[in-house]
Design a protein around this motif. Structure first.
Motif, PDB file in Angstrom:
ATOM      1  N   VAL A   1      10.403   1.483  -5.181  1.00  0.00           N
ATOM      2  CA  VAL A   1       9.641   2.388  -6.058  1.00  0.00           C
ATOM      3  C   VAL A   1      10.406   3.670  -6.350  1.00  0.00           C
ATOM      4  O   VAL A   1      10.620   4.040  -7.505  1.00  0.00           O
ATOM      5  N   MET A   2      10.838   4.373  -5.288  1.00  0.00           N
ATOM      6  CA  MET A   2      11.442   5.687  -5.497  1.00  0.00           C
ATOM      7  C   MET A   2      12.949   5.601  -5.702  1.00  0.00           C
ATOM      8  O   MET A   2      13.559   6.537  -6.224  1.00  0.00           O
ATOM      9  N   GLY A   3      13.554   4.485  -5.278  1.00  0.00           N
ATOM     10  CA  GLY A   3      15.003   4.432  -5.329  1.00  0.00           C
ATOM     11  C   GLY A   3      15.576   3.469  -6.350  1.00  0.00           C
ATOM     12  O   GLY A   3      16.792   3.449  -6.574  1.00  0.00           O
ATOM     13  N   TYR A   4      14.750   2.635  -6.960  1.00  0.00           N
ATOM     14  CA  TYR A   4      15.319   1.603  -7.815  1.00  0.00           C
ATOM     15  C   TYR A   4      14.620   1.529  -9.167  1.00  0.00           C
ATOM     16  O   TYR A   4      15.190   1.847 -10.207  1.00  0.00           O
TER      17      TYR A   4
ATOM     18  N   ILE B   1       0.839  -1.196   0.000  1.00  0.00           N
ATOM     19  CA  ILE B   1       0.000   0.000   0.000  1.00  0.00           C
ATOM     20  C   ILE B   1       0.880   1.254   0.000  1.00  0.00           C
ATOM     21  O   ILE B   1       0.660   2.208  -0.756  1.00  0.00           O
ATOM     22  N   GLY B   2       1.911   1.241   0.875  1.00  0.00           N
ATOM     23  CA  GLY B   2       2.819   2.386   0.930  1.00  0.00           C
ATOM     24  C   GLY B   2       3.529   2.592  -0.386  1.00  0.00           C
ATOM     25  O   GLY B   2       3.664   3.728  -0.877  1.00  0.00           O
ATOM     26  N   ALA B   3       3.979   1.488  -0.966  1.00  0.00           N
ATOM     27  CA  ALA B   3       4.696   1.581  -2.240  1.00  0.00           C
ATOM     28  C   ALA B   3       3.789   2.172  -3.309  1.00  0.00           C
ATOM     29  O   ALA B   3       4.198   3.059  -4.078  1.00  0.00           O
ATOM     30  N   PHE B   4       2.555   1.699  -3.333  1.00  0.00           N
ATOM     31  CA  PHE B   4       1.683   2.220  -4.381  1.00  0.00           C
ATOM     32  C   PHE B   4       1.367   3.688  -4.135  1.00  0.00           C
ATOM     33  O   PHE B   4       1.312   4.491  -5.075  1.00  0.00           O
ATOM     34  N   ALA B   5       1.199   4.062  -2.860  1.00  0.00           N
ATOM     35  CA  ALA B   5       0.876   5.461  -2.553  1.00  0.00           C
ATOM     36  C   ALA B   5       1.985   6.391  -3.018  1.00  0.00           C
ATOM     37  O   ALA B   5       1.715   7.432  -3.649  1.00  0.00           O
ATOM     38  N   CYS B   6       3.235   6.037  -2.747  1.00  0.00           N
ATOM     39  CA  CYS B   6       4.294   6.956  -3.162  1.00  0.00           C
ATOM     40  C   CYS B   6       4.481   6.910  -4.674  1.00  0.00           C
ATOM     41  O   CYS B   6       4.825   7.917  -5.298  1.00  0.00           O
ATOM     42  N   ALA B   7       4.185   5.735  -5.258  1.00  0.00           N
ATOM     43  CA  ALA B   7       4.249   5.663  -6.718  1.00  0.00           C
ATOM     44  C   ALA B   7       3.190   6.581  -7.329  1.00  0.00           C
ATOM     45  O   ALA B   7       3.454   7.328  -8.274  1.00  0.00           O
ATOM     46  N   TRP B   8       2.008   6.527  -6.749  1.00  0.00           N
ATOM     47  CA  TRP B   8       0.930   7.374  -7.280  1.00  0.00           C
ATOM     48  C   TRP B   8       1.319   8.844  -7.198  1.00  0.00           C
ATOM     49  O   TRP B   8       1.156   9.602  -8.150  1.00  0.00           O
TER      50      TRP B   8
ATOM     51  N   PHE C   1       3.664  10.028   1.855  1.00  0.00           N
ATOM     52  CA  PHE C   1       2.562   9.250   1.282  1.00  0.00           C
ATOM     53  C   PHE C   1       2.693   7.777   1.664  1.00  0.00           C
ATOM     54  O   PHE C   1       1.722   7.150   2.071  1.00  0.00           O
ATOM     55  N   ALA C   2       3.900   7.258   1.518  1.00  0.00           N
ATOM     56  CA  ALA C   2       4.123   5.857   1.864  1.00  0.00           C
ATOM     57  C   ALA C   2       3.770   5.624   3.332  1.00  0.00           C
ATOM     58  O   ALA C   2       3.128   4.635   3.703  1.00  0.00           O
ATOM     59  N   MET C   3       4.207   6.581   4.176  1.00  0.00           N
ATOM     60  CA  MET C   3       3.968   6.416   5.613  1.00  0.00           C
ATOM     61  C   MET C   3       2.489   6.487   5.946  1.00  0.00           C
ATOM     62  O   MET C   3       1.959   5.669   6.698  1.00  0.00           O
ATOM     63  N   ILE C   4       1.826   7.502   5.400  1.00  0.00           N
ATOM     64  CA  ILE C   4       0.433   7.717   5.791  1.00  0.00           C
ATOM     65  C   ILE C   4      -0.437   6.548   5.323  1.00  0.00           C
ATOM     66  O   ILE C   4      -1.222   5.989   6.098  1.00  0.00           O
ATOM     67  N   PHE C   5      -0.253   6.149   4.056  1.00  0.00           N
ATOM     68  CA  PHE C   5      -1.129   5.089   3.566  1.00  0.00           C
ATOM     69  C   PHE C   5      -0.777   3.735   4.194  1.00  0.00           C
ATOM     70  O   PHE C   5      -1.661   2.962   4.550  1.00  0.00           O
TER      71      PHE C   5
END
Lengths: 296, 498, 359
Positions: free
Chosen positions: C268-271, C88-95, C114-118
């Motif tokens: 997601v954000m680093g790779y 969920i966190g991964a998708f949130a920050c991706a979004w 975003f990752a944290m909150i979701f």
């Protein structure tokens, strides 16, 4: 008329879907009545599903597959028993570790034996039993399931073994003070749950899929535990609850092809399980020493 | 024919840090009621657990009917004819009485439990010993007195010849104690031998044929009933004579806490009580009569369905424990290990519990460690808490020192009201005396104390007034100077009511 | 004191050694030379700087998921749902990353948030259901894992599927550059350490280390940490102390879920700079092993994560260069959990004895 047939079909389908859950759930009853929480049931079912395929693959005899499934389940349960009863390790930790081990082990062995990671070759299913004089067929495992439900209900509530097992889950110190061997009783409960969980897994691979697929239990061990809680730790109650889950799964399969994204349909059993767990609270009381290691 | 049914020689048992039994020799005659007395921690229970096979001794021998025996488990003890009723009952609450009784010695017919023949056998057994319990009821629904009878029938059903009763009177009211003694006399007449463990001198003198006294793990005396009196026994038990604390004359101060019509059906009905400055109000009652709920309501853990609580004329029944504590109400919860303390927290961490989020202990959410430590060091010094440092986990403290941590914590902030539940349970005489003195000096300073205890002696000696709760109602407010324990018992069992 | 620390470290070390011995026996039975397999495993991970780069890259999400499990443990809860929170966190920050094109100074922190909150909200479901209804958090979090996987699977297959995608595994389109966490090799090269540009180690690793410090400080030095530990050790006494265990449960599951959500950031954000369906493959579960091996202690968690990072890296090499299937590593992981748990229990008893005797 058609509605009647459809609903009969639905019930039969629900029954079939409930078989693996019921076996595992009954296993949970034995384990937890004796005071040991067994979330390793998920992994036990998985090795059971794997064992059934391995046994059948090598002998072409699904009954040997069934035996293999039960013995694989037994072995995982034995580790759980040693770790959580003899070493008194937190039962959730032990169960979680065994679930991880089961996923690793089945894929590992699957690659060694079948030279393929994702899934095994297809195998012969069980020969269905025919009702005499009709065309009706039924899986022998369903017959076995009903027998096990009834036997479990009697064993747990009417026999010496059941009385002692329940005493170990409710107050092991009282049982101990009367000369009941708590350790032995708890071992027996966990080991029975291993055999039954293995049977549940076997139904998945022998009857549903006729193949072993990596991680094919998809949470059914946990759903079975929810069924056990909903069924108030009784065999008949657990079966009823698992039948309900089976119904949800059968309905789920009907919904496919109605334009609803499959992923949402896949969620149904998990959401139903959560709802059941939330709704059941306050009414279902676990054995008082469920999950608490016994120490003299 | 051996004169002694049971003899121990040189029983020695170490626990980490304690020598629980030191070369213990006892001799029990066939057919007698033999008391073993000693204060808490004297090693009585350890000795009995060894005889019953629950604990293995480091050294020593046991002779049963003149033969040396190895009792490595309760089943062996049971087979020999030794039975034990533990201080904390060994019953399975959701099981019925008959299920509890037969557990471990079941009767089977066609593979299932043969309830009918078991129950008729039990009825015969109960008749012959003048005992009676409802066999079909769940033990969790039975009173303490009846549960104890279930325990006794359990032993008799197993054919026990030697019955060990560990502090059997601790939870009983005087009337029930008398009933128990009659049962024991009856058992003796039928040829059974009874070992009676207690620290209550009066009871021991009432029931025993012979008495063995233990102190600090050793046997310090073995007396015939005729040789013993309270004074000699007390001197043997604690090495000095005991003086009960004397209360100064009590002058009623102003009212600080008032309960008006507190109800919580079906547990509590229309409770009215006032607590005044500088008094100790004792609360007496048999377990399960609503005192637990009443104390939880006063401490803010439970909400009453009806009724109001005033603290210095301010309504407080809706407040939680934290707000009450801030107003000046302190609590000593019943069970120090499960509700009073966090065993795996240090002494210092336990001492700020309840004030951890207030200045000076935390400032804008950050814990102020130096101040926390200083407070803890002060309390450890003031209350003479034996701990090598305030960073020690309280798990490793003795029971008395654990209780002192709680008292120190509550007293440090000088509450005006103190709700103390079972403050001395399980403590030895020394620690008990100290806790009593602390309560009395707080009273002298004007603190209003509500004291609940199942030890009637404690209630009678410390209280200025005693409120008796029965079946969820206050049935009387008595002056301990004007009544005796038997009268109190009549109130507690609902026989008398004001 | 020193003796205590030594004894405490001994248990995990022994556990790891024992687990490897079991692995070796299995290999031996299969006709492999265990020394050879383990040599391959190590050569490709810790004998060169690039190998270390991969190891730390692997360790990064494990640190977060280990912290997530540990925090929940401290509060007395079993968060077996890190896997779901991670997705969920991964998708949130991706979004966030594919939707907003902002400067990295804003983009990276908001992506993390975003990752944290979701992830946190996903965790809170279990916390709330436990606090309000007493529903068993273990089963609930497991169910939530399956639901999270199905949900992200739906999202990445339908509304967010990259148009004209060739990759057989569904994925989103690429993040805008503002939400990309840069790799570390330029920094290393600047200081003369030659790290290959193909090594995916990125600054998320340092963020993970910072979070170790934050979590430690939070637990040991703030009143909230005090309350969490109090409830974890004894909810009843905590209630008497004026702490509301229900609130704490919800808080703990939010924070644990937030850390779980952060475990999805590295990938997601680093790779990959996009959300790839089913990318995690058990990171959330390995977090349980990490927390246990690291004794719920942030420093311990870093070391445990590195160990599992080595295993992950080595497993790849094992697959390529030996006949032992890499899933053996999973089995070894499970054995480590069991042995560590046994070892910790044993040590706990031993220390208790020592304490009692010294009192």
């Amino acid at each position: 008329m058609i509605g009647g047939i459809l609903s009969l079909e639905l019930l039969i389908s629900a029954l079939r879907m409930s078989v693996p859950l019921t076996f595992a759930s009954l296993g949970g009853v034995f384990s937890e009545r004796g005071g040991v929480v067994n979330i390793a049931l998920e992994g036990i079912m998985l090795v059971g599903a794997f064992g059934a395929v391995v046994g059948t693959y090598f002998t072409n005899n699904p009954w040997i597959g069934l035996l293999t499934a039960m013995s694989f389940g037994f072995l995982i349960a034995l580790i759980h028993a040693v770790v959580s009863i003899s070493f008194r390790i937190n039962q959730i930790i032990s169960g979680t570790a065994l679930n991880i081990m089961a996923t690793g082990l089945t894929t590992f062995l699957s690659r060694l034996i079948f030279k393929a990671a994702g899934s095994s070759p297809h195998i012969e299913g069980m020969v269905q039993w025919r009702f005499p004089g009709t065309n009706w067929q039924i899986s022998p495992l369903i017959v076995i399931m009903f027998a096990v439900i009834i036997i479990s209900q009697i064993v747990i509530f009417k026999t010496r073994y059941g009385l002692r097992l329940r005493a170990c889950g409710e107050n092991p110190y009282a049982a101990d003070s009367l000369g009941v061997n708590v350790i032995k009783m708890r071992y027996s409960g966990v080991l029975i749950s291993g055999v039954l969980g293995g049977l549940g897994g076997a139904f998945l691979s022998l009857e549903h899929a006729r193949v072993f697929v990596e991680g094919m239990t998809t949470g059914r061990g946990f759903i079975a535990l929810a069924g056990m809680i909903f069924g108030r730790w009784t065999p008949l109650g657990s079966f009823s609850a698992c039948f309900l889950f089976g119904l949800a799964e059968a309905l789920r399969m009907r919904l496919e092809g109605f334009g609803i994204p499959t992923q949402f349909i896949q969620m149904i059993p998990y959401i139903v399980t959560m709802c059941v767990l939330v709704g059941v609270v306050g009414r279902a009381v676990a054995p008082a020493y469920d999950g608490i290691p016994f120490e003299k | 024919m051996a004169e002694y049914i049971l003899e121990t020689r040189g029983i020695t048992k170490h626990f980490p840090g304690v020598l629980a039994n030191d070369n213990v020799e006892i001799k029990i005659r066939q057919g007698e009621i033999h008391s073993i007395i000693g204060e808490n921690g004297a090693g009585k229970t350890t000795l009995m657990n060894i005889i019953y096979g629950l604990i293995r001794p480091d050294r020593g021998e046991i002779f049963y009917r003149g033969k040396k025996v190895e009792i490595s488990s309760p089943s062996i003890a049971i087979r020999l004819g030794i039975g034990m009723v533990h201080q904390h009952f060994m019953l399975v609450p959701p099981f019925t009485a008959w299920e509890n009784i037969i557990l471990g010695k079941e009767v089977i017919k066609n593979g299932v439990l043969d309830k009918d023949s078991v129950c008729s056998e039990l009825k015969r057994l109960m008749d012959s010993y003048g005992l009676s319990v409802p066999l079909e009821e769940r033990v969790e629904d039975l009173s303490v007195g009846i549960r104890q009878k279930v325990e006794l029938i359990k032993l008799l059903y197993r054919g026990a010849e030697l019955l060990i009763l560990d502090e059997p009177t601790a939870l009983l009211v005087p009337q029930e104690i008398e009933e128990l003694f009659e049962i024991l006399d009856n058992l003796k007449k039928q040829g059974k031998t009874v070992i009676f463990i207690s620290h209550k001198l009066k009871e021991v003198l009432r029931i025993s044929d012979r008495i063995t006294v233990m102190r600090r793990g050793k046997v310090v005396g073995e007396l015939e009933r005729e040789e013993a009196n309270e004074e000699t026994l007390a001197r043997l038990m604690i090495g000095k004579t005991l003086e009960s604390p004397q209360l100064e004359v009590y002058e009623r101060g102003e009212e600080v806490l008032r309960l008006e019509g507190i109800s919580l059906p079906p547990k509590l009905r229309n409770i009215n009580l006032s607590l005044y400055k500088g008094e100790i109000l004792g609360l007496a009652g048999i377990e399960g009569n609503g005192q637990k709920e009443l104390l939880e309501i006063i401490t803010g853990l439970l909400r009453p369905e009806k009724g109001r609580i005033f603290y210095k004329n301010r309504e407080v029944q809706h407040l939680d424990p934290k707000s009450l504590r801030e107003l000046g109400i302190g609590f000593i919860p019943e069970d120090r290990q499960t509700t009073g303390l966090i065993l795996d927290f240090t002494v210092a961490e336990n001492i700020i519990l309840g004030r951890h989020d207030k200045e000076p202990y935390s400032i804008r959410g950050k814990l102020n460690l130096p101040t926390i430590k200083k407070t803890a060091v002060d309390i450890v010094k003031d209350y003479d808490i034996r701990a090598s440092s305030v960073d020690k986990h309280v798990r490793f403290l003795s029971g008395g020192n654990q209780q002192k941590v709680i008292l120190g914590r509550e007293f440090y902030f000088e509450p005006e009201v103190l709700i103390a539940s079972q403050p001395t349970r399980g403590l030895d005489i020394g620690a008990t005396e100290m806790i009593h003195n602390l309560l009395l000096s707080a009273r002298r300073r004007g603190m209003a104390i509500l004291l609940y205890s199942s030890d009637l002696d404690e209630i009678m000696t410390l209280s200025d007034r005693v409120a008796v709760i029965y079946n969820g109602e206050i049935v009387g407010i008595l002056s301990p100077r004007e009544i005796d324990e038997a009268t109190l018992g009549l109130y507690m069992t609902g026989v008398r009511k004001d | 004191m020193i003796r205590r620390i030594l004894i405490s470290i001994l248990a995990p070390l022994l556990a790891v050694l024992l687990a490897f011995s079991v692995g070796a026996i299995v290999m031996y039975i299969l006709g492999e030379n265990p020394f050879y397999v383990y040599k391959i495993l190590l050569i490709n991970s810790v004998t060169n700087i690039n190998g270390w780069g991969y190891v730390l890259f692997n360790a990064t999400p494990l640190i977060f998921s280990g912290l997530a499990v540990a925090l929940a443990f401290k509060g007395g809860l079993f968060n077996i749902g890190v896997e779901g929170q991670l997705y969920i966190g991964a998708f949130a920050c991706a979004w966030f990353g594919i939707t907003f094109n902002v400067h990295p100074v804003i983009g990276i922190p908001i992506g993390l948030l975003f990752a944290m909150i979701f992830g946190g909200l996903w965790g809170v479901i279990a916390g709330y259901l436990k606090a309000r209804f007493g529903a068993h958090e273990v089963i609930i979090t497991i169910m939530l894992n399956f639901i999270a996987m199905a949900l992200t699977n739906y999202l990445v297959n339908n509304p967010f599927k990259e148009p004209g995608q060739i990759n057989p595994i569904p994925q989103t389109k690429e993040l805008f550059s503002g939400s990309i966490i840069p790799r570390v090799y330029p920094l290393f090269n600047k200081f003369g350490v030659s790290l290959s540009s193909s090594v995916p180690l990125n600054y998320t690793f340092f963020i993970a280390i910072v979070f170790c410090v934050i979590v430690w400080y939070f637990l040991e030095r703030t009143k909230w940490g005090y309350e969490i530990k109090a409830v974890g050790l004894n909810p009843k006494a905590s209630r008497y102390g004026g702490i509301n265990p229900s609130h704490i449960m919800i808080l703990v599951m939010f924070l644990s879920g937030a850390l779980g959500g952060l475990a999805g950031v590295n990938d997601v954000m680093g790779y990959r700079y996009r959300f790839l369906d089913g990318f995690s493959r058990g990171t959330g579960f390995t977090g349980i092993a990490v927390a246990l091996l690291g004794k719920n202690n942030p420093i311990g968690i870093v070391f445990a994560s590195i160990l599992f990072g080595i295993l992950d890296r080595g497993a790849l090499a094992m697959d390529v260069f030996t006949n032992t299937p890499r899933e053996l590593i999973r089995v070894i992981q499970a054995i480590i959990i069991i042995f560590v748990a046994i070892g910790n229990e044993f040590i706990f008893r031993l220390l208790q004895r020592l304490e009692r005797e010294s009192e």
